[in-house]
Scaffold this motif. Structure first.
Motif, short mmCIF file in Angstrom:
data_model
loop_
_atom_site.label_atom_id
_atom_site.label_comp_id
_atom_site.label_asym_id
_atom_site.label_seq_id
_atom_site.Cartn_x
_atom_site.Cartn_y
_atom_site.Cartn_z
N THR A 23 -17.85 69.76 78.72
CA THR A 23 -18.16 70.84 79.66
C THR A 23 -19.48 70.55 80.37
OG1 THR A 23 -17.04 72.34 78.13
CG2 THR A 23 -18.31 73.36 79.86
N LYS A 55 -14.65 78.56 77.48
CA LYS A 55 -16.05 78.65 77.92
C LYS A 55 -16.18 79.15 79.36
CE LYS A 55 -17.90 75.13 74.85
NZ LYS A 55 -18.48 73.79 74.72
N ILE A 88 -7.12 65.62 79.95
CA ILE A 88 -8.06 64.51 79.93
C ILE A 88 -7.32 63.17 79.76
CG2 ILE A 88 -8.75 64.40 77.48
CD1 ILE A 88 -11.07 64.43 80.44
N TYR A 112 -12.93 70.51 64.62
CA TYR A 112 -12.60 70.70 66.03
C TYR A 112 -12.26 69.36 66.69
CZ TYR A 112 -13.49 71.70 70.99
OH TYR A 112 -13.40 71.79 72.36
N SER A 144 -25.36 75.31 74.46
CA SER A 144 -25.59 76.76 74.28
C SER A 144 -26.94 77.04 73.67
CB SER A 144 -24.55 77.38 73.34
OG SER A 144 -23.29 77.07 73.75
N1 COA Z 1 -25.55 66.18 71.96
C1 COA Z 1 -25.73 67.45 72.27
N2 COA Z 1 -24.75 68.36 72.29
C2 COA Z 1 -23.54 67.92 71.96
C3 COA Z 1 -23.27 66.61 71.62
C4 COA Z 1 -24.35 65.72 71.63
N3 COA Z 1 -24.20 64.43 71.33
N4 COA Z 1 -21.98 66.49 71.34
C5 COA Z 1 -21.45 67.68 71.51
N5 COA Z 1 -22.40 68.55 71.87
C6 COA Z 1 -22.24 69.97 72.10
C7 COA Z 1 -22.13 70.34 73.54
O1 COA Z 1 -23.40 70.58 74.09
C8 COA Z 1 -21.29 71.57 73.46
O2 COA Z 1 -22.13 72.65 73.20
P1 COA Z 1 -21.73 74.14 73.58
O3 COA Z 1 -20.51 74.46 72.78
O4 COA Z 1 -22.92 74.88 73.19
O5 COA Z 1 -21.43 74.14 75.06
C9 COA Z 1 -20.39 71.32 72.23
O6 COA Z 1 -21.06 70.37 71.47
C10 COA Z 1 -19.07 70.71 72.51
O7 COA Z 1 -18.91 70.62 73.83
P2 COA Z 1 -18.38 69.44 74.69
O8 COA Z 1 -18.63 68.11 74.12
O9 COA Z 1 -18.86 69.69 76.06
O10 COA Z 1 -16.90 69.66 74.55
P3 COA Z 1 -16.12 70.92 74.88
O11 COA Z 1 -15.59 71.37 73.58
O12 COA Z 1 -16.83 71.93 75.69
O13 COA Z 1 -15.07 70.28 75.82
C11 COA Z 1 -13.08 69.33 76.50
C12 COA Z 1 -13.83 70.01 75.40
C13 COA Z 1 -13.46 69.84 77.87
C14 COA Z 1 -13.35 67.85 76.42
C15 COA Z 1 -11.61 69.63 76.17
O14 COA Z 1 -11.43 71.02 76.18
C16 COA Z 1 -10.67 68.97 77.14
O15 COA Z 1 -10.37 67.81 76.98
N6 COA Z 1 -10.25 69.73 78.17
C17 COA Z 1 -9.37 69.22 79.19
C18 COA Z 1 -7.97 69.76 79.00
C19 COA Z 1 -7.24 68.94 77.97
O16 COA Z 1 -7.05 67.76 78.09
N7 COA Z 1 -6.77 69.61 76.92
C20 COA Z 1 -5.98 68.94 75.91
C21 COA Z 1 -6.73 68.71 74.66
S1 COA Z 1 -6.65 70.20 73.69
#
Ligand code: COA
Length: 173
Positions: A23, A55, A88, A112, A144
Protein backbone atom coordinates in the motif's frame (compact mmCIF):
# COMPACT_ATOMS: atom_id res chain seq x y z
CA UNK A 1 20.27 -36.89 -14.02
CA UNK A 2 16.91 -37.54 -12.35
CA UNK A 3 14.26 -36.51 -14.89
CA UNK A 4 11.21 -37.59 -12.89
CA UNK A 5 10.09 -34.00 -12.33
CA UNK A 6 10.21 -31.02 -14.69
CA UNK A 7 12.88 -28.44 -13.98
CA UNK A 8 11.92 -24.92 -15.03
CA UNK A 9 14.09 -23.10 -17.55
CA UNK A 10 16.43 -20.58 -16.02
CA UNK A 11 15.64 -17.83 -18.56
CA UNK A 12 19.39 -17.37 -18.94
CA UNK A 13 20.36 -14.01 -20.31
CA UNK A 14 17.07 -12.41 -19.33
CA UNK A 15 16.80 -9.79 -16.60
CA UNK A 16 15.66 -11.11 -13.26
CA UNK A 17 12.67 -8.95 -12.43
CA UNK A 18 10.68 -8.93 -9.19
CA UNK A 19 7.64 -6.99 -8.06
CA UNK A 20 7.40 -5.57 -4.55
CA UNK A 21 3.74 -4.79 -3.86
CA UNK A 22 2.22 -2.89 -0.99
CA UNK A 23 0.00 0.00 0.00
CA UNK A 24 3.00 2.25 0.73
CA UNK A 25 0.93 4.79 2.65
CA UNK A 26 3.57 6.11 2.89
CA UNK A 27 6.85 4.36 1.97
CA UNK A 28 9.13 4.00 5.01
CA UNK A 29 12.82 3.33 5.55
CA UNK A 30 11.82 -0.25 6.33
CA UNK A 31 10.40 -0.69 2.82
CA UNK A 32 13.53 0.90 1.36
CA UNK A 33 15.66 -1.55 3.34
CA UNK A 34 13.78 -4.47 1.74
CA UNK A 35 14.20 -2.98 -1.74
CA UNK A 36 17.95 -2.52 -1.24
CA UNK A 37 18.27 -6.12 -0.10
CA UNK A 38 16.24 -7.23 -3.12
CA UNK A 39 18.55 -5.39 -5.49
CA UNK A 40 21.33 -7.82 -4.50
CA UNK A 41 19.18 -10.63 -5.89
CA UNK A 42 17.29 -9.10 -8.81
CA UNK A 43 18.33 -6.99 -11.80
CA UNK A 44 15.19 -4.92 -11.54
CA UNK A 45 12.50 -4.37 -8.94
CA UNK A 46 9.11 -2.92 -9.77
CA UNK A 47 7.55 -1.36 -6.69
CA UNK A 48 3.82 -1.79 -7.17
CA UNK A 49 1.34 0.37 -5.32
CA UNK A 50 -1.63 -1.96 -5.02
CA UNK A 51 -5.01 -1.97 -3.35
CA UNK A 52 -5.61 -3.56 0.01
CA UNK A 53 -9.41 -3.48 0.31
CA UNK A 54 -9.09 -3.25 4.11
CA UNK A 55 -7.21 0.06 4.05
CA UNK A 56 -8.29 3.65 3.42
CA UNK A 57 -5.08 5.44 2.47
CA UNK A 58 -4.09 8.85 3.76
CA UNK A 59 -2.20 9.76 0.57
CA UNK A 60 -3.60 9.50 -2.96
CA UNK A 61 -2.23 6.92 -5.36
CA UNK A 62 -0.39 9.67 -7.27
CA UNK A 63 1.16 11.04 -4.07
CA UNK A 64 2.31 7.60 -2.95
CA UNK A 65 3.86 6.83 -6.34
CA UNK A 66 5.57 10.23 -6.48
CA UNK A 67 7.06 9.78 -2.99
CA UNK A 68 8.43 6.37 -3.95
CA UNK A 69 9.84 7.71 -7.24
CA UNK A 70 11.65 10.46 -5.36
CA UNK A 71 13.39 7.84 -3.18
CA UNK A 72 14.95 6.18 -6.22
CA UNK A 73 15.64 9.18 -8.46
CA UNK A 74 18.63 8.39 -10.70
CA UNK A 75 18.19 4.62 -10.24
CA UNK A 76 15.30 4.17 -12.66
CA UNK A 77 17.17 1.46 -14.57
CA UNK A 78 17.00 -0.78 -11.46
CA UNK A 79 13.91 0.45 -9.63
CA UNK A 80 10.60 1.25 -11.28
CA UNK A 81 7.31 2.36 -9.73
CA UNK A 82 4.00 1.00 -10.98
CA UNK A 83 0.47 0.58 -9.71
CA UNK A 84 -2.46 -1.74 -10.19
CA UNK A 85 -6.06 -1.98 -9.07
CA UNK A 86 -6.10 -5.64 -10.10
CA UNK A 87 -4.38 -8.84 -9.03
CA UNK A 88 -0.71 -8.59 -8.24
CA UNK A 89 0.08 -11.91 -9.94
CA UNK A 90 -1.49 -10.67 -13.18
CA UNK A 91 0.51 -7.47 -13.00
CA UNK A 92 3.67 -9.51 -12.39
CA UNK A 93 3.10 -11.70 -15.42
CA UNK A 94 2.37 -8.69 -17.64
CA UNK A 95 5.72 -7.25 -16.58
CA UNK A 96 7.63 -10.53 -17.02
CA UNK A 97 8.27 -10.79 -13.31
CA UNK A 98 8.21 -14.27 -11.79
CA UNK A 99 8.81 -13.23 -8.21
CA UNK A 100 6.89 -11.28 -5.59
CA UNK A 101 9.04 -9.85 -2.82
CA UNK A 102 7.55 -9.43 0.63
CA UNK A 103 9.29 -8.28 3.79
CA UNK A 104 9.02 -10.04 7.15
CA UNK A 105 9.52 -8.05 10.33
CA UNK A 106 8.44 -10.44 13.06
CA UNK A 107 6.61 -13.71 13.64
CA UNK A 108 3.39 -11.69 13.81
CA UNK A 109 3.70 -10.94 10.07
CA UNK A 110 3.90 -14.63 9.23
CA UNK A 111 0.22 -15.70 9.30
CA UNK A 112 -0.90 -12.89 7.05
CA UNK A 113 2.02 -13.26 4.65
CA UNK A 114 1.59 -17.04 4.51
CA UNK A 115 -2.07 -16.63 3.49
CA UNK A 116 -1.23 -13.96 0.92
CA UNK A 117 1.56 -16.05 -0.61
CA UNK A 118 -0.59 -19.19 -0.81
CA UNK A 119 -3.52 -17.28 -2.31
CA UNK A 120 -1.21 -15.78 -4.91
CA UNK A 121 0.18 -19.24 -5.68
CA UNK A 122 -3.36 -20.61 -6.00
CA UNK A 123 -4.14 -17.78 -8.45
CA UNK A 124 -0.96 -18.22 -10.50
CA UNK A 125 1.57 -21.01 -10.09
CA UNK A 126 4.12 -19.31 -12.32
CA UNK A 127 4.85 -16.59 -9.78
CA UNK A 128 6.74 -17.35 -6.54
CA UNK A 129 6.83 -15.26 -3.38
CA UNK A 130 10.17 -14.72 -1.66
CA UNK A 131 10.52 -13.25 1.83
CA UNK A 132 13.33 -11.00 2.88
CA UNK A 133 14.07 -10.24 6.54
CA UNK A 134 13.77 -6.59 7.38
CA UNK A 135 16.88 -5.01 8.90
CA UNK A 136 16.84 -5.20 12.69
CA UNK A 137 16.50 -1.44 13.13
CA UNK A 138 13.23 -1.37 11.20
CA UNK A 139 11.38 -4.33 12.67
CA UNK A 140 9.06 -2.21 14.83
CA UNK A 141 7.98 0.33 12.22
CA UNK A 142 4.88 0.37 10.05
CA UNK A 143 3.23 3.02 7.91
CA UNK A 144 0.34 3.24 10.42
CA UNK A 145 2.68 3.62 13.39
CA UNK A 146 4.50 6.43 11.64
CA UNK A 147 1.23 8.13 10.64
CA UNK A 148 -0.02 7.89 14.21
CA UNK A 149 3.16 9.45 15.55
CA UNK A 150 3.06 12.20 12.90
CA UNK A 151 -0.62 12.93 13.64
CA UNK A 152 0.38 13.75 17.23
CA UNK A 153 3.40 15.74 16.02
CA UNK A 154 5.86 13.12 17.31
CA UNK A 155 9.42 12.92 16.03
CA UNK A 156 9.50 10.59 13.01
CA UNK A 157 12.89 11.72 11.77
CA UNK A 158 15.03 8.80 10.56
CA UNK A 159 12.05 6.49 10.04
CA UNK A 160 11.03 7.82 6.62
CA UNK A 161 12.93 9.75 3.92
CA UNK A 162 13.04 13.54 4.41
CA UNK A 163 10.50 14.30 1.67
CA UNK A 164 8.04 11.81 3.19
CA UNK A 165 8.56 13.37 6.61
CA UNK A 166 7.74 16.79 5.09
CA UNK A 167 4.61 15.43 3.39
CA UNK A 168 3.40 13.93 6.68
CA UNK A 169 4.10 17.15 8.56
CA UNK A 170 2.07 19.10 5.98
CA UNK A 171 -0.82 16.64 6.21
CA UNK A 172 -1.01 16.99 9.97
CA UNK A 173 -0.06 20.68 10.24
N1 COA B 1 9.21 -1.89 6.89
C1 COA B 1 8.23 -1.13 7.38
N2 COA B 1 6.93 -1.46 7.33
C2 COA B 1 6.65 -2.63 6.76
C3 COA B 1 7.61 -3.47 6.23
C4 COA B 1 8.94 -3.06 6.32
N3 COA B 1 9.94 -3.79 5.83
N4 COA B 1 7.01 -4.55 5.74
C5 COA B 1 5.72 -4.39 5.95
N5 COA B 1 5.51 -3.23 6.58
C6 COA B 1 4.24 -2.70 7.03
C7 COA B 1 3.65 -1.68 6.11
O1 COA B 1 4.09 -0.39 6.46
C8 COA B 1 2.19 -1.87 6.36
O2 COA B 1 1.85 -1.13 7.50
P1 COA B 1 0.35 -0.64 7.75
O3 COA B 1 -0.47 -1.88 7.89
O4 COA B 1 0.50 0.12 8.98
O5 COA B 1 -0.05 0.16 6.54
C9 COA B 1 2.07 -3.37 6.69
O6 COA B 1 3.34 -3.76 7.10
C10 COA B 1 1.77 -4.26 5.54
O7 COA B 1 1.53 -3.51 4.47
P2 COA B 1 2.05 -3.67 3.01
O8 COA B 1 3.35 -4.34 2.89
O9 COA B 1 1.90 -2.35 2.37
O10 COA B 1 1.05 -4.66 2.49
P3 COA B 1 -0.47 -4.53 2.49
O11 COA B 1 -0.93 -5.61 3.39
O12 COA B 1 -1.00 -3.19 2.75
O13 COA B 1 -0.70 -4.81 0.99
C11 COA B 1 -1.18 -5.98 -0.95
C12 COA B 1 -1.13 -6.00 0.55
C13 COA B 1 -1.60 -4.63 -1.50
C14 COA B 1 0.17 -6.35 -1.48
C15 COA B 1 -2.22 -7.07 -1.28
O14 COA B 1 -3.44 -6.72 -0.69
C16 COA B 1 -2.38 -7.26 -2.77
O15 COA B 1 -1.59 -7.95 -3.36
N6 COA B 1 -3.39 -6.59 -3.34
C17 COA B 1 -3.64 -6.64 -4.76
C18 COA B 1 -4.84 -7.52 -5.04
C19 COA B 1 -4.45 -8.96 -5.06
O16 COA B 1 -3.62 -9.40 -5.82
N7 COA B 1 -5.09 -9.75 -4.20
C20 COA B 1 -4.83 -11.18 -4.19
C21 COA B 1 -4.03 -11.61 -3.03
S1 COA B 1 -5.11 -11.81 -1.64
Amino acid sequence: MNDSFPIPDLDNGKDRVAVYPGTFDPITNGHIDIIKRGLHLFDRIIIVVAINAQKIPLFTLEQRCAMIRECFRGQEDRVEVGFTDGLIVEYALQRNARTIIRGLRAISDFDYEFQLALMNRRLERGVETVFLMTGFRWIYISSSGIKNAARCHGNISGLVPKHVERALREKFA
